[in-house]
Design a protein around this motif. Structure first.
Motif, mmCIF file in Angstrom:
data_model
loop_
_atom_site.group_PDB
_atom_site.id
_atom_site.type_symbol
_atom_site.label_atom_id
_atom_site.label_comp_id
_atom_site.label_asym_id
_atom_site.label_seq_id
_atom_site.Cartn_x
_atom_site.Cartn_y
_atom_site.Cartn_z
ATOM 1 N N ARG A 241 0.840 -1.206 0.000
ATOM 2 C CA ARG A 241 0.000 0.000 0.000
ATOM 3 C C ARG A 241 0.882 1.265 0.000
ATOM 4 N N ILE A 242 1.936 1.250 0.782
ATOM 5 C CA ILE A 242 2.777 2.450 0.875
ATOM 6 C C ILE A 242 3.585 2.644 -0.414
ATOM 7 N N ARG A 243 3.981 1.568 -1.045
ATOM 8 C CA ARG A 243 4.648 1.703 -2.363
ATOM 9 C C ARG A 243 3.685 2.325 -3.376
ATOM 10 N N GLU A 244 2.421 1.887 -3.321
ATOM 11 C CA GLU A 244 1.421 2.475 -4.235
ATOM 12 C C GLU A 244 1.292 3.974 -3.996
ATOM 13 N N LEU A 245 1.350 4.357 -2.738
ATOM 14 C CA LEU A 245 1.128 5.767 -2.384
ATOM 15 C C LEU A 245 2.344 6.648 -2.660
ATOM 16 N N THR A 246 3.490 6.038 -2.957
ATOM 17 C CA THR A 246 4.723 6.829 -3.105
ATOM 18 C C THR A 246 5.424 6.551 -4.437
ATOM 19 N N GLY A 247 4.672 6.118 -5.429
ATOM 20 C CA GLY A 247 5.280 5.852 -6.733
ATOM 21 C C GLY A 247 6.362 4.794 -6.659
ATOM 22 N N GLY A 248 6.258 3.921 -5.672
ATOM 23 C CA GLY A 248 7.229 2.845 -5.520
ATOM 24 C C GLY A 248 8.496 3.250 -4.789
ATOM 25 N N ARG A 249 8.661 4.550 -4.515
ATOM 26 C CA ARG A 249 9.951 5.028 -3.983
ATOM 27 C C ARG A 249 10.085 4.855 -2.475
ATOM 28 N N GLY A 250 8.967 4.883 -1.775
ATOM 29 C CA GLY A 250 9.023 4.884 -0.309
ATOM 30 C C GLY A 250 8.819 6.293 0.225
ATOM 31 N N VAL A 251 8.747 6.391 1.543
ATOM 32 C CA VAL A 251 8.406 7.679 2.170
ATOM 33 C C VAL A 251 9.650 8.555 2.340
ATOM 34 N N ASP A 252 9.427 9.869 2.317
ATOM 35 C CA ASP A 252 10.539 10.815 2.484
ATOM 36 C C ASP A 252 11.008 10.866 3.930
ATOM 37 N N VAL A 253 10.042 10.801 4.838
ATOM 38 C CA VAL A 253 10.326 10.915 6.275
ATOM 39 C C VAL A 253 9.516 9.849 7.002
ATOM 40 N N ALA A 254 10.158 9.178 7.949
ATOM 41 C CA ALA A 254 9.412 8.269 8.827
ATOM 42 C C ALA A 254 9.675 8.686 10.265
ATOM 43 N N ILE A 255 8.633 8.577 11.082
ATOM 44 C CA ILE A 255 8.744 8.912 12.506
ATOM 45 C C ILE A 255 8.238 7.717 13.301
ATOM 46 N N ILE A 264 11.363 -0.709 13.594
ATOM 47 C CA ILE A 264 12.551 -0.065 13.009
ATOM 48 C C ILE A 264 12.863 -0.666 11.632
ATOM 49 N N GLY A 265 12.878 -1.989 11.567
ATOM 50 C CA GLY A 265 13.173 -2.640 10.292
ATOM 51 C C GLY A 265 12.120 -2.314 9.243
ATOM 52 N N GLU A 266 10.851 -2.268 9.684
ATOM 53 C CA GLU A 266 9.781 -1.977 8.725
ATOM 54 C C GLU A 266 9.959 -0.582 8.136
ATOM 55 N N ALA A 267 10.253 0.396 8.996
ATOM 56 C CA ALA A 267 10.376 1.768 8.488
ATOM 57 C C ALA A 267 11.583 1.904 7.565
ATOM 58 N N LEU A 268 12.701 1.277 7.910
ATOM 59 C CA LEU A 268 13.883 1.417 7.043
ATOM 60 C C LEU A 268 13.600 0.785 5.677
ATOM 61 N N GLY A 269 12.777 -0.263 5.660
ATOM 62 C CA GLY A 269 12.389 -0.861 4.386
ATOM 63 C C GLY A 269 11.480 0.040 3.574
ATOM 64 N N LEU A 270 10.737 0.915 4.251
ATOM 65 C CA LEU A 270 9.760 1.775 3.562
ATOM 66 C C LEU A 270 10.302 3.169 3.277
ATOM 67 N N LEU A 271 11.492 3.460 3.797
ATOM 68 C CA LEU A 271 12.080 4.802 3.624
ATOM 69 C C LEU A 271 12.680 4.907 2.221
ATOM 70 N N ARG A 272 12.471 6.032 1.560
ATOM 71 C CA ARG A 272 13.093 6.211 0.239
ATOM 72 C C ARG A 272 14.597 6.398 0.397
#
Ligand SMILES: [Zn+2]
Ligand SMILES: [Zn+2]
Length: 363
Positions: A241-255, A264-272
């Motif tokens: 879902r998050i890849r769909e929302l970010t053009g596949g790139r991941g998020v700019d900022v995670a908190i 922690i591992g999940e966010a680093l995987g989703l971070l652009r």
């Protein structure tokens, strides 16, 4: 006269109601009649003995709102506003930072000052009502007091509470630029605060992962564009879902605002690539994880930052923003239940079991 207070005598022990002697008001001190005091996740950690250097017995309650009963030679708040008996105020819970040690003067990290004390955490109940779960709160000389800015009520301040200030600090610590996609992990008070301030700072899209459903609804009310259930969706489904929302790139900022090492591992995987990750939810040690330095950090060019505690300016700025955007930030709604001093054990149990997002002690 005595002051009724809920006292945590030792980790794991039921809180007791004590009658504390009325404090002698030394010059520069202020006595508040407690209006409301927060029950924070940190209080659950204190109950489980997860914080070092706590001088049990303590009167918990680090974020509180009170009415000035008596002020001994203090006629202004920290911002220079006239302070009179009857005024409703809050105060910065951190006190006795020395501004004279290496951490204060050289590193400019007053949150690491060895002289630092915190109301409701590192003062002994034997030293007086130095926490908010009491009928009155004794503010020692030099405590940073400020009147609630219009139109804020005690419920707004306590509904936000220290999670609001920590959430503010986490957003400030990030590189969030207008238009960025921000992922907030966790929908407790810190995650909700981070959600509100990420939206206010101009995020293009705020995605919140959390549970249970009422917290995700609050996240939406505070500015989340998309919420994803951490219990109903697998981590793979969340990633898709998050890849769909970010053009596949991941998020700019995670908190991070979960206190769960697995986040922690999940966010680093989703971070652009080149994104920033602020870890603010691990106030206590909840264990370790394994990371891949090449994939998760180096090749990703990840910027990973920690945020531990808050400074006065976080509290000040968060409350100013809350006052200005009062209409769109329904923080008083976070207050789920009110408990008397004699009900502090039930309040702690309800917070720990996530039955209420924010419990409040009202003497
Ligand atoms: Zn707290
Ligand atoms: Zn210092």
């Amino acid at each position: 006269m005595t002051i009724r207070a809920a006292v945590m005598t030792a980790p794991g022990k039921e809180l007791q109601v004590w009658d504390l002697p009325d404090p002698a008001l030394e010059p520069g001190s202020v006595l508040l009649e407690t209006v409301a005091s927060e029950v924070c996740g940190t209080d659950v950690h204190l109950y489980h003995g997860r914080l070092a250097g706590v001088p049990y017995p303590i009167v918990p309650g680090h974020v509180s709102v009170g009415r000035v009963l008596e002020a001994r030679g203090v006629d202004r708040d920290v911002l220079g506003e006239a302070l009179r008996p009857g005024d409703v105020v809050t105060f910065y819970d951190v006190h006795e930072v020395c501004n004279a040690c290496w951490h204060c003067l050289v590193a400019r990290q007053p949150n690491r000052c060895p002289n630092r004390k915190v109301y409701g955490i590192t003062y002994s109940a034997h030293d007086g009502p130095l926490g908010g779960w009491a009928e009155r709160i004794f503010l020692k000389p030099g405590v940073r007091i400020f009147k609630l800015p219009d139109p804020l009520t005690a419920d707004d301040v306590i509904g936000g509470g220290c999670g609001l200030f920590t959430g503010y600090a986490a957003v400030e610590r990030s590189t969030l630029a207008m238009g960025d996609t921000v992922l907030v992990q966790g929908a407790g008070p810190v995650g909700l605060g981070a959600t509100a301030f990420a939206a206010l700072r101009g995020a293009g899209q705020v995605i919140v992962i959390g549970a249970p459903a009422p917290r995700l609804e609050l996240a939406k009310a505070l500015g989340a564009d998309v919420t994803l259930s951490v219990t109903d969706l697998s981590s793979k489904e969340r990633e898709v879902r998050i890849r769909e929302l970010t053009g596949g790139r991941g998020v700019d900022v995670a908190i991070e605002a979960t206190g769960n090492p697995a986040a922690i591992g999940e966010a680093l995987g989703l971070l652009r690539d080149g994104g920033t990750y602020v870890i603010a939810g691990h106030y206590t040690d909840t264990g370790s994880i394994t990371l891949n330095p090449h994939i998760d950090i180096n090749r990703k060019h990840a910027d990973i930052r920690g945020q531990w505690g808050t400074d006065f300016h976080h509290v000040y700025r968060a409350l100013r923003m809350l006052a200005k955007h009062h209409a769109r930030l329904p923080l008083a709604r976070i207050v789920g239940a009110r408990y008397g001093i004699g009900d502090a054990n039930r309040a702690l149990a309800d917070v720990e079991a996530l039955r209420v997002t924010k419990a409040v002690i009202v003497p």
